[in-house]
Design a protein around this motif. Structure first.
Motif, PDB file in Angstrom:
ATOM      1  N   ALA A  45      -6.986  14.026  -4.725  1.00  0.00           N
ATOM      2  CA  ALA A  45      -7.867  13.001  -5.300  1.00  0.00           C
ATOM      3  C   ALA A  45      -7.285  11.604  -5.204  1.00  0.00           C
ATOM      4  CB  ALA A  45      -8.173  13.339  -6.757  1.00  0.00           C
ATOM      5  N   LEU A  46      -6.014  11.438  -5.498  1.00  0.00           N
ATOM      6  CA  LEU A  46      -5.421  10.095  -5.468  1.00  0.00           C
ATOM      7  C   LEU A  46      -5.361   9.554  -4.048  1.00  0.00           C
ATOM      8  CD1 LEU A  46      -2.622  10.462  -8.157  1.00  0.00           C
ATOM      9  CD2 LEU A  46      -4.879   9.393  -8.379  1.00  0.00           C
ATOM     10  N   GLU A  47      -5.133  10.426  -3.075  1.00  0.00           N
ATOM     11  CA  GLU A  47      -5.165   9.999  -1.667  1.00  0.00           C
ATOM     12  C   GLU A  47      -6.569   9.548  -1.289  1.00  0.00           C
ATOM     13  OE1 GLU A  47      -3.691  13.124   0.870  1.00  0.00           O
ATOM     14  OE2 GLU A  47      -2.071  13.547  -0.539  1.00  0.00           O
ATOM     15  N   THR A  48      -7.564  10.283  -1.747  1.00  0.00           N
ATOM     16  CA  THR A  48      -8.952   9.938  -1.459  1.00  0.00           C
ATOM     17  C   THR A  48      -9.303   8.586  -2.066  1.00  0.00           C
ATOM     18  OG1 THR A  48      -9.544  12.284  -1.398  1.00  0.00           O
ATOM     19  CG2 THR A  48     -11.350  10.716  -1.738  1.00  0.00           C
ATOM     20  N   VAL A  49      -8.883   8.354  -3.289  1.00  0.00           N
ATOM     21  CA  VAL A  49      -9.142   7.078  -3.952  1.00  0.00           C
ATOM     22  C   VAL A  49      -8.476   5.939  -3.190  1.00  0.00           C
ATOM     23  CG1 VAL A  49      -8.611   5.726  -6.035  1.00  0.00           C
ATOM     24  CG2 VAL A  49      -9.522   8.035  -6.245  1.00  0.00           C
ATOM     25  N   GLU A  50      -7.226   6.131  -2.799  1.00  0.00           N
ATOM     26  CA  GLU A  50      -6.505   5.096  -2.063  1.00  0.00           C
ATOM     27  C   GLU A  50      -7.199   4.762  -0.737  1.00  0.00           C
ATOM     28  OE1 GLU A  50      -2.191   4.846   0.048  1.00  0.00           O
ATOM     29  OE2 GLU A  50      -2.215   5.542  -2.030  1.00  0.00           O
ATOM     30  N   LYS A  51      -7.627   5.787  -0.030  1.00  0.00           N
ATOM     31  CA  LYS A  51      -8.316   5.593   1.255  1.00  0.00           C
ATOM     32  C   LYS A  51      -9.629   4.844   1.057  1.00  0.00           C
ATOM     33  CE  LYS A  51     -10.472   8.094   5.032  1.00  0.00           C
ATOM     34  NZ  LYS A  51     -10.983   9.376   5.476  1.00  0.00           N
ATOM     35  N   ARG A  52     -10.424   5.273   0.087  1.00  0.00           N
ATOM     36  CA  ARG A  52     -11.713   4.612  -0.162  1.00  0.00           C
ATOM     37  C   ARG A  52     -11.524   3.166  -0.605  1.00  0.00           C
ATOM     38  NH1 ARG A  52     -14.738   9.555  -3.310  1.00  0.00           N
ATOM     39  NH2 ARG A  52     -15.107  10.830  -1.444  1.00  0.00           N
ATOM     40  N   ASN A  53     -10.539   2.917  -1.446  1.00  0.00           N
ATOM     41  CA  ASN A  53     -10.283   1.541  -1.886  1.00  0.00           C
ATOM     42  C   ASN A  53      -9.926   0.648  -0.708  1.00  0.00           C
ATOM     43  OD1 ASN A  53     -10.869   2.051  -4.557  1.00  0.00           O
ATOM     44  ND2 ASN A  53      -8.737   2.249  -5.190  1.00  0.00           N
ATOM     45  N   ALA A  54      -9.100   1.151   0.213  1.00  0.00           N
ATOM     46  CA  ALA A  54      -8.724   0.365   1.394  1.00  0.00           C
ATOM     47  C   ALA A  54      -9.952   0.072   2.252  1.00  0.00           C
ATOM     48  CB  ALA A  54      -7.666   1.099   2.202  1.00  0.00           C
ATOM     49  N   GLU A  55     -10.812   1.080   2.422  1.00  0.00           N
ATOM     50  CA  GLU A  55     -12.037   0.876   3.209  1.00  0.00           C
ATOM     51  C   GLU A  55     -12.940  -0.155   2.540  1.00  0.00           C
ATOM     52  OE1 GLU A  55     -13.620   4.831   3.433  1.00  0.00           O
ATOM     53  OE2 GLU A  55     -12.199   5.439   5.001  1.00  0.00           O
ATOM     54  N   TRP A  56     -13.097  -0.067   1.233  1.00  0.00           N
ATOM     55  CA  TRP A  56     -13.956  -1.006   0.519  1.00  0.00           C
ATOM     56  C   TRP A  56     -13.373  -2.412   0.529  1.00  0.00           C
ATOM     57  CZ3 TRP A  56     -14.657   2.862  -4.056  1.00  0.00           C
ATOM     58  CH2 TRP A  56     -15.549   3.854  -3.683  1.00  0.00           C
ATOM     59  N   ASP A  57     -12.053  -2.538   0.391  1.00  0.00           N
ATOM     60  CA  ASP A  57     -11.417  -3.858   0.461  1.00  0.00           C
ATOM     61  C   ASP A  57     -11.633  -4.494   1.831  1.00  0.00           C
ATOM     62  OD1 ASP A  57     -10.525  -3.643  -2.137  1.00  0.00           O
ATOM     63  OD2 ASP A  57      -8.462  -3.096  -1.591  1.00  0.00           O
ATOM     64  N   ALA A  58     -11.522  -3.684   2.888  1.00  0.00           N
ATOM     65  CA  ALA A  58     -11.748  -4.191   4.244  1.00  0.00           C
ATOM     66  C   ALA A  58     -13.206  -4.623   4.407  1.00  0.00           C
ATOM     67  CB  ALA A  58     -11.388  -3.132   5.279  1.00  0.00           C
ATOM     68  N   GLU A  59     -14.126  -3.840   3.868  1.00  0.00           N
ATOM     69  CA  GLU A  59     -15.548  -4.201   3.951  1.00  0.00           C
ATOM     70  C   GLU A  59     -15.823  -5.484   3.161  1.00  0.00           C
ATOM     71  OE1 GLU A  59     -19.448  -4.341   5.007  1.00  0.00           O
ATOM     72  OE2 GLU A  59     -17.845  -3.125   5.884  1.00  0.00           O
ATOM     73  N   ASP A  60     -15.225  -5.619   1.983  1.00  0.00           N
ATOM     74  CA  ASP A  60     -15.386  -6.848   1.197  1.00  0.00           C
ATOM     75  C   ASP A  60     -14.868  -8.050   1.974  1.00  0.00           C
ATOM     76  OD1 ASP A  60     -16.516  -5.475  -0.911  1.00  0.00           O
ATOM     77  OD2 ASP A  60     -14.698  -5.482  -2.141  1.00  0.00           O
ATOM     78  N   ALA A  61     -13.723  -7.893   2.638  1.00  0.00           N
ATOM     79  CA  ALA A  61     -13.146  -8.989   3.420  1.00  0.00           C
ATOM     80  C   ALA A  61     -14.080  -9.370   4.570  1.00  0.00           C
ATOM     81  CB  ALA A  61     -11.767  -8.604   3.946  1.00  0.00           C
ATOM     82  N   ARG A  62     -14.641  -8.381   5.247  1.00  0.00           N
ATOM     83  CA  ARG A  62     -15.597  -8.680   6.330  1.00  0.00           C
ATOM     84  C   ARG A  62     -16.829  -9.390   5.772  1.00  0.00           C
ATOM     85  NH1 ARG A  62     -13.804  -3.698   8.069  1.00  0.00           N
ATOM     86  NH2 ARG A  62     -15.514  -2.569   7.127  1.00  0.00           N
ATOM     87  N   TRP A  63     -17.310  -8.950   4.636  1.00  0.00           N
ATOM     88  CA  TRP A  63     -18.506  -9.521   4.024  1.00  0.00           C
ATOM     89  C   TRP A  63     -18.299 -10.988   3.667  1.00  0.00           C
ATOM     90  CZ3 TRP A  63     -23.447  -8.193   3.502  1.00  0.00           C
ATOM     91  CH2 TRP A  63     -24.225  -8.859   2.571  1.00  0.00           C
ATOM     92  N   THR A  64     -17.114 -11.307   3.159  1.00  0.00           N
ATOM     93  CA  THR A  64     -16.852 -12.686   2.731  1.00  0.00           C
ATOM     94  C   THR A  64     -16.258 -13.555   3.837  1.00  0.00           C
ATOM     95  OG1 THR A  64     -14.670 -12.105   1.855  1.00  0.00           O
ATOM     96  CG2 THR A  64     -16.519 -12.000   0.317  1.00  0.00           C
ATOM     97  N   GLY A  65     -16.024 -12.948   5.010  1.00  0.00           N
ATOM     98  CA  GLY A  65     -15.525 -13.715   6.142  1.00  0.00           C
ATOM     99  C   GLY A  65     -14.036 -13.910   6.157  1.00  0.00           C
ATOM    100  N   GLU A  66     -13.306 -13.180   5.336  1.00  0.00           N
ATOM    101  CA  GLU A  66     -11.858 -13.281   5.328  1.00  0.00           C
ATOM    102  C   GLU A  66     -11.284 -12.504   6.503  1.00  0.00           C
ATOM    103  OE1 GLU A  66     -10.311 -11.890   1.581  1.00  0.00           O
ATOM    104  OE2 GLU A  66     -11.945 -12.828   0.505  1.00  0.00           O
ATOM    105  N   SER A  67     -10.176 -12.986   7.038  1.00  0.00           N
ATOM    106  CA  SER A  67      -9.512 -12.221   8.083  1.00  0.00           C
ATOM    107  C   SER A  67      -8.541 -11.260   7.422  1.00  0.00           C
ATOM    108  CB  SER A  67      -8.780 -13.127   9.063  1.00  0.00           C
ATOM    109  OG  SER A  67      -7.846 -13.919   8.364  1.00  0.00           O
ATOM    110  N   SER A  68      -8.364 -10.068   8.030  1.00  0.00           N
ATOM    111  CA  SER A  68      -7.493  -9.077   7.405  1.00  0.00           C
ATOM    112  C   SER A  68      -6.154  -9.000   8.049  1.00  0.00           C
ATOM    113  CB  SER A  68      -8.129  -7.701   7.432  1.00  0.00           C
ATOM    114  OG  SER A  68      -8.853  -7.452   8.590  1.00  0.00           O
TER     115      SER A  68
END
Length: 68
Positions: A45-68
């Motif tokens: 479960a904790l691995e799954t949470v970490e993976k999903r959080n990273a994916e969502w953070d990357a999507e948020d960065a793309r949405w706001t135009g930030e470079s990763s």
């Protein structure tokens, strides 16, 4: 340990006890992740949470135009 009164369906990862819980022996919802279909999924479960959080953070960065 169950606070729902209905019993729990599936497998949960307990954040307090660091173990898989199921059935009527689950901690309150504030201390668990899930439900998961299998005990193995709950164990990761904790691995799954970490993976999903990273994916969502990357999507948020793309949405706001930030470079990763």
């Amino acid at each position: 340990m169950n606070d729902s009164g209905l019993g729990a369906a599936g497998y949960f990862w307990c954040l307090r006890h660091h173990r898989v819980e199921t059935g009527d022996d689950v901690c309150p919802a504030q201390f668990r992740l899930g439900p998961f279909a299998t005990a193995d999924e709950a164990t990761r479960a904790l691995e799954t949470v970490e993976k999903r959080n990273a994916e969502w953070d990357a999507e948020d960065a793309r949405w706001t135009g930030e470079s990763s």
